[in-house]
Motif scaffolding. Sequence first.
Motif, PDB file in Angstrom:
ATOM      1  N   SER A 167       0.838  -1.212   0.000  1.00  0.00           N
ATOM      2  CA  SER A 167       0.000   0.000   0.000  1.00  0.00           C
ATOM      3  C   SER A 167       0.866   1.252   0.000  1.00  0.00           C
ATOM      4  O   SER A 167       0.573   2.224  -0.714  1.00  0.00           O
ATOM      5  N   ASP A 168       1.936   1.238   0.785  1.00  0.00           N
ATOM      6  CA  ASP A 168       2.878   2.369   0.779  1.00  0.00           C
ATOM      7  C   ASP A 168       3.456   2.564  -0.615  1.00  0.00           C
ATOM      8  O   ASP A 168       3.583   3.695  -1.107  1.00  0.00           O
ATOM      9  N   MET A 169       3.820   1.453  -1.259  1.00  0.00           N
ATOM     10  CA  MET A 169       4.411   1.531  -2.596  1.00  0.00           C
ATOM     11  C   MET A 169       3.417   2.100  -3.605  1.00  0.00           C
ATOM     12  O   MET A 169       3.770   2.931  -4.448  1.00  0.00           O
ATOM     13  N   ALA A 170       2.161   1.646  -3.515  1.00  0.00           N
ATOM     14  CA  ALA A 170       1.141   2.131  -4.449  1.00  0.00           C
ATOM     15  C   ALA A 170       0.956   3.637  -4.332  1.00  0.00           C
ATOM     16  O   ALA A 170       0.751   4.334  -5.334  1.00  0.00           O
ATOM     17  N   ALA A 171       1.065   4.142  -3.104  1.00  0.00           N
ATOM     18  CA  ALA A 171       0.887   5.583  -2.881  1.00  0.00           C
ATOM     19  C   ALA A 171       2.030   6.394  -3.486  1.00  0.00           C
ATOM     20  O   ALA A 171       1.846   7.572  -3.840  1.00  0.00           O
ATOM     21  N   LYS A 172       3.198   5.788  -3.621  1.00  0.00           N
ATOM     22  CA  LYS A 172       4.374   6.484  -4.168  1.00  0.00           C
ATOM     23  C   LYS A 172       4.729   5.988  -5.575  1.00  0.00           C
ATOM     24  O   LYS A 172       5.806   6.296  -6.088  1.00  0.00           O
ATOM     25  N   ALA A 173       3.833   5.245  -6.194  1.00  0.00           N
ATOM     26  CA  ALA A 173       4.149   4.531  -7.437  1.00  0.00           C
ATOM     27  C   ALA A 173       4.671   5.447  -8.541  1.00  0.00           C
ATOM     28  O   ALA A 173       5.567   5.057  -9.306  1.00  0.00           O
ATOM     29  N   SER A 174       4.147   6.645  -8.651  1.00  0.00           N
ATOM     30  CA  SER A 174       4.551   7.535  -9.751  1.00  0.00           C
ATOM     31  C   SER A 174       6.013   7.958  -9.669  1.00  0.00           C
ATOM     32  O   SER A 174       6.582   8.440 -10.646  1.00  0.00           O
ATOM     33  N   GLU A 175       6.635   7.722  -8.497  1.00  0.00           N
ATOM     34  CA  GLU A 175       8.046   8.070  -8.320  1.00  0.00           C
ATOM     35  C   GLU A 175       8.961   6.851  -8.490  1.00  0.00           C
ATOM     36  O   GLU A 175      10.182   6.989  -8.409  1.00  0.00           O
ATOM     37  N   LEU A 176       8.369   5.663  -8.720  1.00  0.00           N
ATOM     38  CA  LEU A 176       9.124   4.423  -8.623  1.00  0.00           C
ATOM     39  C   LEU A 176       9.236   3.674  -9.943  1.00  0.00           C
ATOM     40  O   LEU A 176       8.281   3.617 -10.729  1.00  0.00           O
ATOM     41  N   THR A 177      10.413   3.083 -10.166  1.00  0.00           N
ATOM     42  CA  THR A 177      10.628   2.168 -11.291  1.00  0.00           C
ATOM     43  C   THR A 177      10.688   0.749 -10.740  1.00  0.00           C
ATOM     44  O   THR A 177      11.410   0.477  -9.769  1.00  0.00           O
ATOM     45  N   MET A 178       9.915  -0.140 -11.346  1.00  0.00           N
ATOM     46  CA  MET A 178       9.885  -1.544 -10.926  1.00  0.00           C
ATOM     47  C   MET A 178      10.613  -2.382 -11.969  1.00  0.00           C
ATOM     48  O   MET A 178      10.521  -2.125 -13.172  1.00  0.00           O
ATOM     49  N   ILE A 179      11.335  -3.417 -11.503  1.00  0.00           N
ATOM     50  CA  ILE A 179      12.063  -4.303 -12.400  1.00  0.00           C
ATOM     51  C   ILE A 179      11.633  -5.738 -12.140  1.00  0.00           C
ATOM     52  O   ILE A 179      11.415  -6.143 -10.992  1.00  0.00           O
ATOM     53  N   GLY A 180      11.454  -6.497 -13.198  1.00  0.00           N
ATOM     54  CA  GLY A 180      11.019  -7.886 -13.031  1.00  0.00           C
ATOM     55  C   GLY A 180      10.868  -8.578 -14.368  1.00  0.00           C
ATOM     56  O   GLY A 180      11.179  -8.004 -15.424  1.00  0.00           O
ATOM     57  N   PRO A 181      10.384  -9.821 -14.368  1.00  0.00           N
ATOM     58  CA  PRO A 181      10.173 -10.556 -15.617  1.00  0.00           C
ATOM     59  C   PRO A 181       9.180  -9.833 -16.516  1.00  0.00           C
ATOM     60  O   PRO A 181       8.225  -9.234 -16.014  1.00  0.00           O
ATOM     61  N   PRO A 182       9.373  -9.887 -17.824  1.00  0.00           N
ATOM     62  CA  PRO A 182       8.447  -9.186 -18.733  1.00  0.00           C
ATOM     63  C   PRO A 182       6.990  -9.584 -18.547  1.00  0.00           C
ATOM     64  O   PRO A 182       6.091  -8.742 -18.618  1.00  0.00           O
ATOM     65  N   GLU A 183       6.737 -10.883 -18.262  1.00  0.00           N
ATOM     66  CA  GLU A 183       5.348 -11.342 -18.167  1.00  0.00           C
ATOM     67  C   GLU A 183       4.617 -10.795 -16.945  1.00  0.00           C
ATOM     68  O   GLU A 183       3.383 -10.782 -16.907  1.00  0.00           O
ATOM     69  N   PHE A 184       5.356 -10.330 -15.922  1.00  0.00           N
ATOM     70  CA  PHE A 184       4.720  -9.794 -14.714  1.00  0.00           C
ATOM     71  C   PHE A 184       3.880  -8.568 -15.038  1.00  0.00           C
ATOM     72  O   PHE A 184       2.878  -8.299 -14.371  1.00  0.00           O
ATOM     73  N   GLU A 185       4.252  -7.855 -16.078  1.00  0.00           N
ATOM     74  CA  GLU A 185       3.539  -6.628 -16.454  1.00  0.00           C
ATOM     75  C   GLU A 185       2.146  -6.928 -16.992  1.00  0.00           C
ATOM     76  O   GLU A 185       1.270  -6.055 -16.987  1.00  0.00           O
ATOM     77  N   ALA A 186       1.924  -8.173 -17.448  1.00  0.00           N
ATOM     78  CA  ALA A 186       0.644  -8.507 -18.069  1.00  0.00           C
ATOM     79  C   ALA A 186      -0.148  -9.573 -17.312  1.00  0.00           C
ATOM     80  O   ALA A 186      -1.353  -9.710 -17.521  1.00  0.00           O
ATOM     81  N   ARG A 187       0.505 -10.350 -16.432  1.00  0.00           N
ATOM     82  CA  ARG A 187      -0.178 -11.446 -15.755  1.00  0.00           C
ATOM     83  C   ARG A 187      -1.212 -10.938 -14.752  1.00  0.00           C
ATOM     84  O   ARG A 187      -1.009  -9.927 -14.083  1.00  0.00           O
ATOM     85  N   GLU A 188      -2.316 -11.673 -14.631  1.00  0.00           N
ATOM     86  CA  GLU A 188      -3.379 -11.274 -13.714  1.00  0.00           C
ATOM     87  C   GLU A 188      -2.904 -11.290 -12.261  1.00  0.00           C
ATOM     88  O   GLU A 188      -3.375 -10.513 -11.440  1.00  0.00           O
ATOM     89  N   ASP A 189      -1.955 -12.188 -11.954  1.00  0.00           N
ATOM     90  CA  ASP A 189      -1.415 -12.199 -10.591  1.00  0.00           C
ATOM     91  C   ASP A 189      -0.133 -11.369 -10.508  1.00  0.00           C
ATOM     92  O   ASP A 189       0.619 -11.477  -9.546  1.00  0.00           O
ATOM     93  N   GLY A 190       0.102 -10.521 -11.527  1.00  0.00           N
ATOM     94  CA  GLY A 190       1.238  -9.627 -11.533  1.00  0.00           C
ATOM     95  C   GLY A 190       0.792  -8.188 -11.355  1.00  0.00           C
ATOM     96  O   GLY A 190      -0.033  -7.871 -10.482  1.00  0.00           O
ATOM     97  N   LEU A 191       1.302  -7.318 -12.212  1.00  0.00           N
ATOM     98  CA  LEU A 191       1.004  -5.893 -12.081  1.00  0.00           C
ATOM     99  C   LEU A 191      -0.489  -5.577 -12.199  1.00  0.00           C
ATOM    100  O   LEU A 191      -1.025  -4.797 -11.394  1.00  0.00           O
ATOM    101  N   PRO A 192      -1.209  -6.159 -13.150  1.00  0.00           N
ATOM    102  CA  PRO A 192      -2.656  -5.883 -13.212  1.00  0.00           C
ATOM    103  C   PRO A 192      -3.384  -6.283 -11.923  1.00  0.00           C
ATOM    104  O   PRO A 192      -4.290  -5.573 -11.476  1.00  0.00           O
ATOM    105  N   GLY A 193      -2.984  -7.402 -11.322  1.00  0.00           N
ATOM    106  CA  GLY A 193      -3.593  -7.819 -10.069  1.00  0.00           C
ATOM    107  C   GLY A 193      -3.286  -6.858  -8.939  1.00  0.00           C
ATOM    108  O   GLY A 193      -4.147  -6.541  -8.105  1.00  0.00           O
TER     109      GLY A 193
END
Length: 317
Positions: A167-193
């Motif tokens: 929740s803290d991260m979501a509140a500051k998300a516009s200031e943050l760069t996330m790194i991870g597997p390419p599929e995390f950006e599209a998976r339902e249990d990833g970024l969309p979730g």
Amino acid sequence: MKLARGFLVPLLALVTAVTVIACSSGGSTGGASPEAGSSSGAAASGPVRVASKDFTEQFILGEMYALVLENSGLQVERKLNLGGTPVAQKALESEQIDLYPEYTGTGLLTILKLPVESDPKQVFDTVAKNYQEKFNLVWLDPAPMNNTQALAMTQEGSQKYGIRTISDMAAKASELTMIGPPEFEAREDGLPGLQKAYGDFKLKAYKGIDPGLRYQGLVDGQADVAVAFGTDGEISAFNLVTLEDDKKLFPPYQVAPVVRQAALEANPGIRDALNALAPKLTDDTMRRLNYEVSGKQREPAEVAKEFLTQEGLLKTS
């Protein structure tokens, strides 16, 4: 020639009868036929076939299972690095193996395809009941470790932004760069979730990268947050902060041996031997052991044996 032909017919009949009797006898005892090697009867008298999936933690766990079973007096055949979840599950169902380490969340979502649950006991009870009913497979005691999906930050980054939870991260998300597997950006249990559970936040950027490079990218300053798994060795090695999943998006992924009922009945000592190991496997322990292999390039069998000896689970000669 007539005499030879007259003798040949009863001789062939005799050979045929003996062959039928021998085959019938072999089938009833689970004896020497190749097919019997994969039957329940053969598994009862043969070695316990211990398998694992195809990544570092599984190699270590598979070796641990094999070693404690051997220590209890059972013969073991190792079938480690078998493949992914569908391969391991199919091998159990087709009686090619007798047991392997599985995660409760994987059983719930990947095998049973049931809705996400967050309570560890409820998840375990659900998978144990359904595996028994659907596959005649038994879940032994789960370890306290939880190899769930997670988000990690450096200590410095966590302090800089005041982030300890997702929740803290979501509140500051516009200031943050996330790194991870390419599929995390599209998976339902990833970024969309995450966006669905924690509000429709927008990151400054998402860097899709080979999973093996996530942590180096994080500590090198290429990103502020990394997609992680709860027992990754790098979490301890780099002294990272794992963000609390305060809205319980990710299910628990406790590990436990999944065993064929027939193998357990034939070798009841399996239960006590593996249940004695379960409480020793905490998050911190698995992170440390995983890094011994993934970070320090040691052999899984060596790391497993060293740990079990230190914990008093192996007899010392």
